[in-house]
Design a protein around this motif. Sequence first.
Motif: not given
Length: 260
Positions: A82-95
Amino acid sequence: MIRKLRDTDNEAVMMFLKEEPALNLFIIGDIEAFGYESDFQELWGFFHKGELSGVLLRFHNSFIPYAKNDRIPVKEFSDIILKYSGKIFLSGKSELVEKFEGIPGLDLGKKQVTYFAECSTDSFLEDTDLEILTAVPEDVDRIIELRGSIEEFFPNPNAREIFLQSLKSATGRTYYVEKDGKMAASASTAAENSKSAMIVGVCTHKDYRRKGLATAVMQKLFKDVMDEGKILCLFYDNPEAGRIYKRLGFVDIGMWTMFR
């Protein structure tokens, strides 16, 4: 406790990540290529009773969290993101990454759940008579344009910079085939490291589909990477694509979620 990871942590970090090397391919590859201190890449470690039990990677505007036994420090990692501005992409192991849904202030965008598959054999690969070309930096804009024409793709605003960076750092390569002077089909690797490589950006121009072009490009790319002793990994959510990948030797090993 959470703190920034440094070069002196590398041995412990790699031992931790290599317990699931395929699922941690992106983090391992980015550490090997770019280390712990750069403008576009940072890593944090979550320590429980003095032992590393979670890692968060930032690569440009993309974040990948990882923890053993699915015990991810969601609040602590969310506070960092949350400290970073702009569009965020988050990915990883589904669980793991699905635990970040609903965090106040964290706009994750569209959710995409895919199969995660790997291949460790080249016995299903065939040769092709097509001329398969290897991309150089001068080809980047044409490849970005081809990918941008694919409805299922979600372009990253930093795509051009990331693509060029991967070519220059040898953490990725792209093969393609031309037809009638057009970029007809291409396939790429990303996060290449000493043990593995992720297949990404497999696509065919709409005017040249169902001619086997992408399959030919993939087979050449797969063979060259595997000749270097690397395991291949990829995501897919299209059953038709899944059947093609499995004919080339891939097997499913888990699920991967991306928020874009």
